[in-house]
Design a protein around this motif. Structure first.
Motif, short mmCIF file in Angstrom:
data_model
loop_
_atom_site.label_atom_id
_atom_site.label_comp_id
_atom_site.label_asym_id
_atom_site.label_seq_id
_atom_site.Cartn_x
_atom_site.Cartn_y
_atom_site.Cartn_z
N TRP A 249 0.85 -1.20 0.00
CA TRP A 249 0.00 0.00 0.00
C TRP A 249 0.88 1.24 0.00
N ASN A 250 0.77 2.06 -1.05
CA ASN A 250 1.50 3.32 -1.14
C ASN A 250 0.50 4.43 -0.82
N ASP A 251 0.56 4.91 0.42
CA ASP A 251 -0.46 5.86 0.89
C ASP A 251 -0.33 7.21 0.19
N ALA A 252 0.91 7.66 -0.02
CA ALA A 252 1.12 8.98 -0.64
C ALA A 252 0.47 9.02 -2.02
N ASP A 253 0.59 7.96 -2.79
CA ASP A 253 -0.01 7.93 -4.13
C ASP A 253 -1.36 7.23 -4.14
N SER A 254 -1.86 6.87 -2.96
CA SER A 254 -3.18 6.25 -2.80
C SER A 254 -3.37 5.05 -3.73
N ARG A 255 -2.40 4.15 -3.69
CA ARG A 255 -2.52 3.00 -4.59
C ARG A 255 -1.89 1.74 -4.00
N ILE A 256 -2.48 0.61 -4.41
CA ILE A 256 -1.84 -0.69 -4.18
C ILE A 256 -0.85 -0.90 -5.31
N GLU A 257 0.36 -1.29 -4.95
CA GLU A 257 1.35 -1.61 -5.97
C GLU A 257 1.62 -3.11 -5.94
N MET A 258 1.70 -3.68 -7.14
CA MET A 258 2.02 -5.10 -7.24
C MET A 258 3.47 -5.21 -7.71
N HIS A 259 4.20 -6.05 -7.01
CA HIS A 259 5.60 -6.28 -7.39
C HIS A 259 5.89 -7.77 -7.49
N LEU A 260 6.93 -8.10 -8.24
CA LEU A 260 7.51 -9.45 -8.22
C LEU A 260 8.93 -9.27 -7.69
N VAL A 261 9.20 -9.87 -6.53
CA VAL A 261 10.46 -9.64 -5.84
C VAL A 261 11.40 -10.83 -6.08
N SER A 262 12.61 -10.52 -6.47
CA SER A 262 13.62 -11.57 -6.66
C SER A 262 14.10 -12.05 -5.29
N ASP A 263 13.93 -13.34 -5.03
CA ASP A 263 14.26 -13.86 -3.69
C ASP A 263 15.77 -13.87 -3.44
N ILE A 264 16.55 -13.93 -4.52
CA ILE A 264 18.01 -14.03 -4.39
C ILE A 264 18.66 -13.16 -5.46
N ALA A 265 19.96 -12.97 -5.38
CA ALA A 265 20.69 -12.33 -6.48
C ALA A 265 20.73 -13.33 -7.63
N GLN A 266 20.33 -12.88 -8.82
CA GLN A 266 20.30 -13.80 -9.96
C GLN A 266 20.29 -13.01 -11.26
N SER A 267 20.60 -13.68 -12.35
CA SER A 267 20.50 -13.08 -13.68
C SER A 267 19.53 -13.89 -14.50
N ILE A 268 18.79 -13.21 -15.33
CA ILE A 268 17.93 -13.94 -16.25
C ILE A 268 18.30 -13.50 -17.67
N THR A 269 18.03 -14.35 -18.63
CA THR A 269 18.29 -13.96 -20.02
C THR A 269 17.03 -14.13 -20.84
N LEU A 270 16.89 -13.21 -21.78
CA LEU A 270 15.83 -13.37 -22.77
C LEU A 270 16.19 -12.56 -23.99
N LEU A 271 15.87 -13.09 -25.15
CA LEU A 271 16.15 -12.45 -26.43
C LEU A 271 17.60 -11.99 -26.52
N GLY A 272 18.49 -12.83 -26.01
CA GLY A 272 19.92 -12.55 -26.13
C GLY A 272 20.44 -11.49 -25.17
N LYS A 273 19.60 -11.00 -24.27
CA LYS A 273 20.06 -10.00 -23.31
C LYS A 273 19.98 -10.59 -21.91
N SER A 274 20.84 -10.10 -21.03
CA SER A 274 20.75 -10.60 -19.66
C SER A 274 20.46 -9.46 -18.70
N PHE A 275 19.69 -9.77 -17.68
CA PHE A 275 19.25 -8.77 -16.70
C PHE A 275 19.61 -9.27 -15.31
N ASP A 276 20.27 -8.40 -14.53
CA ASP A 276 20.72 -8.79 -13.18
C ASP A 276 19.72 -8.32 -12.13
#
Ligand code: TRP
Length: 324
Positions: A249-276
């Motif tokens: 709950w973000n009260d200042a912006d009066s909104r519920i925010e949905m997130h996907l949280v990375s449980d650990i340090a990790q890298s993913i790849t897609l379309l030949g690019k990698s994201f840390d």
């Protein structure tokens, strides 16, 4: 097997043959930002739509049920304010139950024009309703209601155009998008047009958080389906076991925010690019803004709409607001 028991798509390393370029560029751009984000419109593939349908039936998810109750109670009054022989234009069609509540109450409506980006989905909606409402002409409009739409000119032969934007989808838009929506709707519906909006209201986080983080884990599965879809359609290698759903709950912006949280340090790849990802780093996937009645009214008034009537449930969880 129920929709909830079906296993999630796991790792997919092979790149699919056909790629939706817009989806691909949205995902690559979103994951490249300092606060990673994914645009929420990609939630609704077949699996995502099934999961959202399941969310609307959850005990914790009050908006759908409450809005339907309000619409049932106010339908006749609303119909009286709208008048006979309207063309009803529904933005982001799909709320079949709510659509029927209004079509049943309106006096001899002439047209029903659902707007959606999915042609196949629209065909299904129009075919079903055509059988039930033989007197109403179905005019599905394929398009994104956030960009300019061609409204068929024959709809102008109706007495009045009535826009319908249920489900608090307006709360998933940014301020700029809300303003753009109101301005465009004014042009599309005309100076004597009317607009009915379902808008969720501000309330205690004790009610809000469970509505977006239910005990059965359906909302978590819905949120994570976005990663599964990236794996399926863009050949990503997100490990769904290593990301967690989080509703904040973000009260200042009066909104519920949905997130996907990375449980650990990790890298993913897609379309030949990698994201840390750092451990605990999140991807912001959705905002669900909660309004005060005067708050939404003043946004509408800035864009040429006058408040006509507001209906709420007795607990003031949700509002149906009519503008003219
Ligand atoms: N319009 C809905 C809302 O904001 C959409 C929604 C419900 C949603 N639950 C969700 C979007 C969970 C993303 C994740 O209430």
């Amino acid at each position: 097997m129920s929709t909830l028991e079906r296993p999630e798509a796991g790792l997919r390393r092979a790149k699919p043959a056909v790629i939706d370029e817009v989806f691909a560029s949205d995902v690559l751009a979103g994951l490249s930002k300092p606060q990673k984000e994914l645009p929420c419109r990609w939630f609704y593939d077949t699996r995502g739509s099934e999961l959202f349908e399941a969310i609307t039936g959850l005990p914790e998810y009050y908006p759908t049920k409450t809005e339907a109750k309000i619409l049932t109670a106010c339908a006749l009054e609303l119909s009286g304010l709208a008048g006979p022989r309207v063309a009803m234009i529904e933005y982001g069609a799909g709320a079949a139950v709510k659509t029927r509540l209004l079509l049943d109450a309106l006096e001899a409506p002439l047209y029903y024009a659902p707007v959606d980006i999915s042609a196949a989905f629209l065909r299904g909606v129009a075919e079903n309703l055509a059988r039930e409402y033989p007197a109403i002409a179905m005019r599905p409009i394929i398009g994104n209601f956030l960009s300019d739409l061609e409204i068929p000119t024959e709809l102008q032969t109706a007495q009045r155009r009535l826009g319908f934007f249920p489900g608090s989808t307006i709360g998933n838009l940014s301020d700029d998008e809300i303003t753009a929506f109101f301005r465009r709707a004014r042009r599309q519906l005309g100076e004597d047009g009317m607009l009915v909006i379902g808008a969720d209201l501000r309330k205690s986080p004790d009610i809000l958080i469970p509505a977006y983080d239910d005990s059965a884990g359906v909302t978590a599965a819905f949120n994570k389906n976005l990663l599964a879809r990236i794996n399926r359609e863009l050949g990503g290698d997100f490990d769904l076991e290593r990301f967690s759903h989080k509703a904040v709950w973000n009260d200042a912006d009066s909104r519920i925010e949905m997130h996907l949280v990375s449980d650990i340090a990790q890298s993913i790849t897609l379309l030949g690019k990698s994201f840390d990802f750092a451990g605990g780093e999140s991807i912001h996937t959705e905002n669900s803004r909660k309004f005060s009645v005067p708050g939404l009214q003043s946004l509408a008034e800035d864009c040429g709409w006058r408040p006509v009537r507001v209906w709420e449930d007795p607990q003031k969880l949700f509002s149906v607001q009519m503008f003219g």
